[in-house]
Design a protein around this motif. Structure first.
Motif, PDB file in Angstrom:
ATOM      1  N   CYS A   1       0.850  -1.194   0.000  1.00  0.00           N
ATOM      2  CA  CYS A   1       0.000   0.000   0.000  1.00  0.00           C
ATOM      3  C   CYS A   1       0.886   1.245   0.000  1.00  0.00           C
ATOM      4  O   CYS A   1       1.953   1.258   0.624  1.00  0.00           O
ATOM      5  CB  CYS A   1      -0.880   0.050   1.249  1.00  0.00           C
ATOM      6  SG  CYS A   1      -2.089  -1.279   1.330  1.00  0.00           S
TER       7      CYS A   1
ATOM      8  N   THR B   1       0.011   5.497   0.108  1.00  0.00           N
ATOM      9  CA  THR B   1      -1.004   6.553   0.117  1.00  0.00           C
ATOM     10  C   THR B   1      -0.321   7.909   0.082  1.00  0.00           C
ATOM     11  O   THR B   1       0.706   8.108   0.732  1.00  0.00           O
ATOM     12  CB  THR B   1      -1.858   6.433   1.407  1.00  0.00           C
ATOM     13  OG1 THR B   1      -2.383   5.113   1.462  1.00  0.00           O
ATOM     14  CG2 THR B   1      -3.009   7.418   1.405  1.00  0.00           C
TER      15      THR B   1
ATOM     16  N   LYS C   1      -5.034   6.734  -2.573  1.00  0.00           N
ATOM     17  CA  LYS C   1      -4.403   5.409  -2.503  1.00  0.00           C
ATOM     18  C   LYS C   1      -3.733   5.115  -3.838  1.00  0.00           C
ATOM     19  O   LYS C   1      -4.368   4.647  -4.776  1.00  0.00           O
ATOM     20  CB  LYS C   1      -5.479   4.338  -2.236  1.00  0.00           C
ATOM     21  CG  LYS C   1      -5.899   4.237  -0.789  1.00  0.00           C
ATOM     22  CD  LYS C   1      -6.839   3.042  -0.618  1.00  0.00           C
ATOM     23  CE  LYS C   1      -7.368   2.969   0.798  1.00  0.00           C
ATOM     24  NZ  LYS C   1      -8.437   1.953   0.919  1.00  0.00           N
TER      25      LYS C   1
ATOM     26  N   ASP D   1      -3.051   0.001  -3.629  1.00  0.00           N
ATOM     27  CA  ASP D   1      -4.031  -0.487  -2.668  1.00  0.00           C
ATOM     28  C   ASP D   1      -3.924  -2.017  -2.570  1.00  0.00           C
ATOM     29  O   ASP D   1      -4.451  -2.726  -3.416  1.00  0.00           O
ATOM     30  CB  ASP D   1      -5.425  -0.052  -3.169  1.00  0.00           C
ATOM     31  CG  ASP D   1      -6.522  -0.338  -2.162  1.00  0.00           C
ATOM     32  OD1 ASP D   1      -6.205  -0.848  -1.062  1.00  0.00           O
ATOM     33  OD2 ASP D   1      -7.692  -0.070  -2.496  1.00  0.00           O
ATOM     34  N   HIS D   2      -3.173  -2.487  -1.586  1.00  0.00           N
ATOM     35  CA  HIS D   2      -2.978  -3.938  -1.387  1.00  0.00           C
ATOM     36  C   HIS D   2      -2.553  -4.637  -2.682  1.00  0.00           C
ATOM     37  O   HIS D   2      -3.177  -5.604  -3.112  1.00  0.00           O
ATOM     38  CB  HIS D   2      -4.237  -4.577  -0.797  1.00  0.00           C
ATOM     39  CG  HIS D   2      -4.546  -4.056   0.571  1.00  0.00           C
ATOM     40  ND1 HIS D   2      -5.305  -2.927   0.771  1.00  0.00           N
ATOM     41  CD2 HIS D   2      -4.157  -4.477   1.789  1.00  0.00           C
ATOM     42  CE1 HIS D   2      -5.377  -2.686   2.085  1.00  0.00           C
ATOM     43  NE2 HIS D   2      -4.690  -3.611   2.720  1.00  0.00           N
TER      44      HIS D   2
ATOM     45  N   LYS E   1      -5.110  -0.759  -7.719  1.00  0.00           N
ATOM     46  CA  LYS E   1      -5.319  -2.208  -7.554  1.00  0.00           C
ATOM     47  C   LYS E   1      -4.763  -2.930  -8.777  1.00  0.00           C
ATOM     48  O   LYS E   1      -5.095  -2.582  -9.913  1.00  0.00           O
ATOM     49  CB  LYS E   1      -6.805  -2.527  -7.396  1.00  0.00           C
ATOM     50  CG  LYS E   1      -7.434  -1.915  -6.156  1.00  0.00           C
ATOM     51  CD  LYS E   1      -8.883  -2.385  -6.020  1.00  0.00           C
ATOM     52  CE  LYS E   1      -9.502  -1.893  -4.725  1.00  0.00           C
ATOM     53  NZ  LYS E   1      -9.817  -0.432  -4.780  1.00  0.00           N
TER      54      LYS E   1
END
Ligand SMILES: Nc1ncnc2c1ncn2[C@@H]1O[C@H](COP(=O)(O)OP(=O)(O)O)[C@@H](O)[C@H]1O
Ligand SMILES: [Mg+2]
Length: 223
Positions: free
Chosen positions: A8, A10, A19, A22-23, A217
Motif C-alpha cells: 500500500c 497513500t 491510494k 491499494d494492497h 489495484k
C-alpha cells in the motif's frame, strides 16, 4: 525475482488521501517480459518507483531476489539500483550539456569503473542501440527516438538483470515507439527481465504477460 505482498502507498493531497497502491500483490519471475497497463493516475509510476527501490511502501512487503527491500540500508539500496536495475523513463532524462557518449558513461563513473574500460563499454552499448556514430551529439541534436535509444544504452551499459521502463514510448510517434519496443524485445531475448509501463493497449499487448492497474489495484490480464 519480484514479489509484492499487499503493498500500500497513500499520498496526502490537501485534505484528501489518495491510494496510489491499494494492497498490490504480484510476482514476476526472472526472464519475464511483463507490461503494466492502466490509465493516468492509476498508480503505475508509484509501482515502478517501489519496484526500482526509489520509494518504499507504507505497508506490505516488497521482496527483490528474496530480499526484503524495506529492511535494506540506504547504501544497499543505492547498490541494488546501480547494479541490478536499468531505468528508462518517458522523458529520457538525459543530461542536456553532455554528449551521448558522456550520458551513457555516467553510471559507470558512479560505479568507479575507469577509463579505458568506460570507453570500451560505452561504445559497445551505443553500438547495440545503433548510435555509435552519433556518440558526439548532445540530446538537442537528436530526435526523440534517438534520445530514448541513448537512454536505453545508458540503462544497459551496467548490464543490469532487470529493466524498468515507465512509459518509454509515451513521447514518441508510433513508428519510433515500435523501434524502441524492438530494443526491449531484444533485451528480453538476451535473458533480461522487463517490466514495461504503458497506458497504450497496442504496446501492452506486445508483452508476454500483462498486468492491469486501476485505482492502485493490480490484476492479471488473461487473454
Ligand atoms: N508525490 C506525490 N504526491 C501526491 N500525490 C501523488 C504523488 N505521486 C503520485 N500521486 C498520486 O497518486 C496517484 C497515482 O500516481 P502515479 O503512480 O503517478 O500514477 P500513473 O503513473 O499511473 O499516472 C495519482 O492520483 C497521483 O496524483
Ligand atoms: Mg506515471
Amino acid at each position: 525475482m519480484i514479489r509484492f505482498e499487499n503493498v500500500c502507498k497513500t499520498y496526502q493531497m490537501g485534505d484528501e488521501k489518495v491510494k496510489a497502491l491499494d494492497h498490490a500483490s504480484l510476482q514476476i519471475g526472472e526472464g519475464e517480459f511483463v507490461s503494466v497497463i492502466g490509465p493516468s493516475g492509476s498508480g503505475k509510476s508509484t509501482l515502478m518507483n517501489i519496484m526500482g527501490c526509489l520509494d518504499v511502501p507504507d505497508s506490505g512487503s516488497y521482496f527483490l531476489d528474496g530480499k526484503l527491500v524495506g529492511q535494506c540500508s540506504e547504501a544497499e539500496l543505492t547498490r541494488i539500483r546501480s547494479r541490478k536495475i536499468g531505468f528508462v523513463f518517458q522523458n529520457f532524462n538525459l543530461i542536456s550539456r553532455m554528449t551521448a557518449e558522456e550520458n551513457v558513461g555516467l553510471p559507470l563513473i558512479y560505479q568507479g569503473v575507469r577509463q579505458p574500460e568506460i570507453k570500451r563499454r560505452v561504445w559497445d552499448a551505443l553500438d547495440r542501440v545503433r548510435l555509435l556514430e552519433r556518440r558526439g551529439h548532445k540530446p538537442a541534436q537528436m530526435s526523440g527516438g534517438q534520445q530514448q535509444r541513448v537512454a536505453i544504452a545508458r540503462a544497459l551499459v551496467t548490464e543490469p538483470v532487470l529493466f524498468l521502463a515507465d512509459e518509454p514510448t509515451g513521447n514518441l510517434d508510433s513508428r519510433t515507439g515500435g523501434e524502441i519496443m524492438e530494443m526491449f524485445h531484444q533485451l528480453h531475448e538476451q535473458g533480461n527481465t522487463i517490466v514495461l509501463i504503458t497506458h497504450d493497449q497496442q504496446i501492452s499487448l506486445q508483452a508476454k504477460r500483462q498486468i492491469s492497474i486501476y485505482d492502485g489495484k493490480v490484476k492479471e490480464v488473461w487473454e
